[in-house]
Design a protein around this motif. Structure first.
Motif, short mmCIF file in Angstrom:
data_model
loop_
_atom_site.label_atom_id
_atom_site.label_comp_id
_atom_site.label_asym_id
_atom_site.label_seq_id
_atom_site.Cartn_x
_atom_site.Cartn_y
_atom_site.Cartn_z
N VAL A 46 0.83 -1.20 0.00
CA VAL A 46 0.00 0.00 0.00
C VAL A 46 0.86 1.26 0.00
CG1 VAL A 46 -1.67 1.32 1.36
CG2 VAL A 46 -2.00 -1.12 1.02
N THR A 47 1.89 1.30 0.82
CA THR A 47 2.72 2.50 0.89
C THR A 47 3.61 2.66 -0.34
OG1 THR A 47 4.40 1.33 2.18
CG2 THR A 47 2.74 2.58 3.40
N ALA A 48 3.81 1.60 -1.12
CA ALA A 48 4.61 1.72 -2.34
C ALA A 48 3.89 2.54 -3.40
CB ALA A 48 4.96 0.35 -2.88
N MET A 49 2.59 2.71 -3.26
CA MET A 49 1.83 3.49 -4.23
C MET A 49 2.03 5.00 -4.05
SD MET A 49 0.68 1.03 -5.82
CE MET A 49 0.68 -0.70 -5.48
N PHE A 50 2.66 5.39 -2.96
CA PHE A 50 2.91 6.80 -2.68
C PHE A 50 4.41 7.04 -2.75
CE2 PHE A 50 -0.90 5.48 -0.42
CZ PHE A 50 -1.83 6.38 -0.94
N HIS A 51 4.80 7.98 -3.62
CA HIS A 51 6.22 8.22 -3.89
C HIS A 51 6.98 8.67 -2.63
CE1 HIS A 51 9.68 9.15 -6.38
NE2 HIS A 51 9.79 10.29 -5.72
N ASN A 52 6.34 9.46 -1.76
CA ASN A 52 7.02 9.99 -0.59
C ASN A 52 7.21 8.98 0.53
OD1 ASN A 52 7.15 12.44 -1.88
ND2 ASN A 52 5.28 13.22 -0.93
N LEU A 53 6.56 7.85 0.45
CA LEU A 53 6.66 6.84 1.51
C LEU A 53 7.62 5.70 1.13
CD1 LEU A 53 2.91 6.59 2.56
CD2 LEU A 53 4.74 7.85 3.69
N HIS A 54 8.61 6.00 0.31
CA HIS A 54 9.51 4.94 -0.16
C HIS A 54 10.34 4.34 0.96
CE1 HIS A 54 13.18 7.44 -0.04
NE2 HIS A 54 12.37 8.44 -0.38
N LEU A 55 10.66 5.12 1.99
CA LEU A 55 11.42 4.54 3.11
C LEU A 55 10.60 3.47 3.82
CD1 LEU A 55 13.07 7.73 4.63
CD2 LEU A 55 14.20 5.88 3.42
N LEU A 56 9.35 3.78 4.10
CA LEU A 56 8.47 2.83 4.78
C LEU A 56 8.23 1.60 3.92
CD1 LEU A 56 6.72 2.17 7.23
CD2 LEU A 56 4.88 3.46 6.15
N SER A 57 7.94 1.81 2.65
CA SER A 57 7.62 0.66 1.80
C SER A 57 8.85 -0.23 1.57
CB SER A 57 7.04 1.12 0.46
OG SER A 57 7.98 1.85 -0.27
N SER A 58 10.01 0.37 1.39
CA SER A 58 11.19 -0.46 1.13
C SER A 58 11.62 -1.24 2.37
CB SER A 58 12.34 0.38 0.59
OG SER A 58 12.68 1.41 1.48
N TRP A 59 11.59 -0.60 3.55
CA TRP A 59 11.98 -1.31 4.77
C TRP A 59 10.94 -2.36 5.17
CZ3 TRP A 59 16.52 -1.92 6.70
CH2 TRP A 59 17.50 -0.97 6.47
N ALA A 60 9.65 -2.01 5.07
CA ALA A 60 8.60 -2.99 5.39
C ALA A 60 8.66 -4.17 4.42
CB ALA A 60 7.22 -2.33 5.35
N GLY A 61 8.92 -3.88 3.15
CA GLY A 61 9.03 -4.96 2.17
C GLY A 61 10.22 -5.86 2.44
N LEU A 62 11.35 -5.27 2.78
CA LEU A 62 12.55 -6.07 3.06
C LEU A 62 12.35 -6.96 4.29
CD1 LEU A 62 15.52 -6.72 2.41
CD2 LEU A 62 16.14 -4.82 3.90
N ILE A 63 11.84 -6.37 5.36
CA ILE A 63 11.63 -7.16 6.59
C ILE A 63 10.54 -8.20 6.38
CG2 ILE A 63 10.92 -7.01 9.01
CD1 ILE A 63 12.25 -4.21 9.02
N GLY A 64 9.47 -7.83 5.66
CA GLY A 64 8.41 -8.80 5.37
C GLY A 64 8.90 -9.95 4.52
N PHE A 65 9.76 -9.65 3.56
CA PHE A 65 10.30 -10.72 2.72
C PHE A 65 11.20 -11.65 3.52
CE2 PHE A 65 12.62 -12.57 -0.85
CZ PHE A 65 11.56 -12.82 -1.71
N LEU A 66 12.01 -11.09 4.42
CA LEU A 66 12.89 -11.93 5.24
C LEU A 66 12.11 -12.78 6.24
CD1 LEU A 66 15.82 -9.42 5.89
CD2 LEU A 66 15.78 -11.38 4.33
N THR A 67 11.11 -12.19 6.90
CA THR A 67 10.31 -12.99 7.84
C THR A 67 9.50 -14.06 7.11
OG1 THR A 67 8.51 -11.38 7.81
CG2 THR A 67 10.12 -11.18 9.59
#
Length: 110
Positions: A46-67
């Motif tokens: 959801v946050t990847a759809m907003f350009h300004n939230l790239h920090l949240l989307s990239s970190w949440a995606g990385l941690i979600g992928f690892l877990t």
């Protein structure tokens, strides 16, 4: 046939309403990893759809992928693997879109 066939009916060891543990045993670690992976995957997607939230989307995606990867490694049932796989897919999409919009440290360092 020499083997005995098991009935597919619901027995006390396999309750009808069980969402995760189809083998009749509790799997609290796997269930926690499923919940964390799905929540982080949805958040990253959801946050990847907003350009300004790239920090949240990239970190949440990385941690979600690892877990999700660790959850798939230790999962014991198909009902654990399916939401892990879906959550990892959403986390991966969120991670890569977040990386395309600025990355893990975009604008913070340098």
């Amino acid at each position: 046939m020499a083997q005995a066939m098991q009935s597919r009916s619901h027995s006390p060891a396999r309750p009808a309403g069980s969402l995760f543990a189809t083998d009749g045993k509790p799997h609290p670690l796997q269930d926690t990893l499923v919940a964390v992976t799905v929540v982080l995957g949805v958040l990253a997607f959801v946050t990847a759809m907003f350009h300004n939230l790239h920090l949240l989307s990239s970190w949440a995606g990385l941690i979600g992928f690892l877990t999700g990867g660790y959850g798939l490694y230790i999962s014991e049932t198909t009902r654990e693997r399916f939401p892990l796989f879906v959550g990892m897919g959403a986390a991966g999409v969120g991670f890569f879109l977040g990386m395309a919009h600025g990355g893990l440290f975009g604008g913070v360092i340098g």
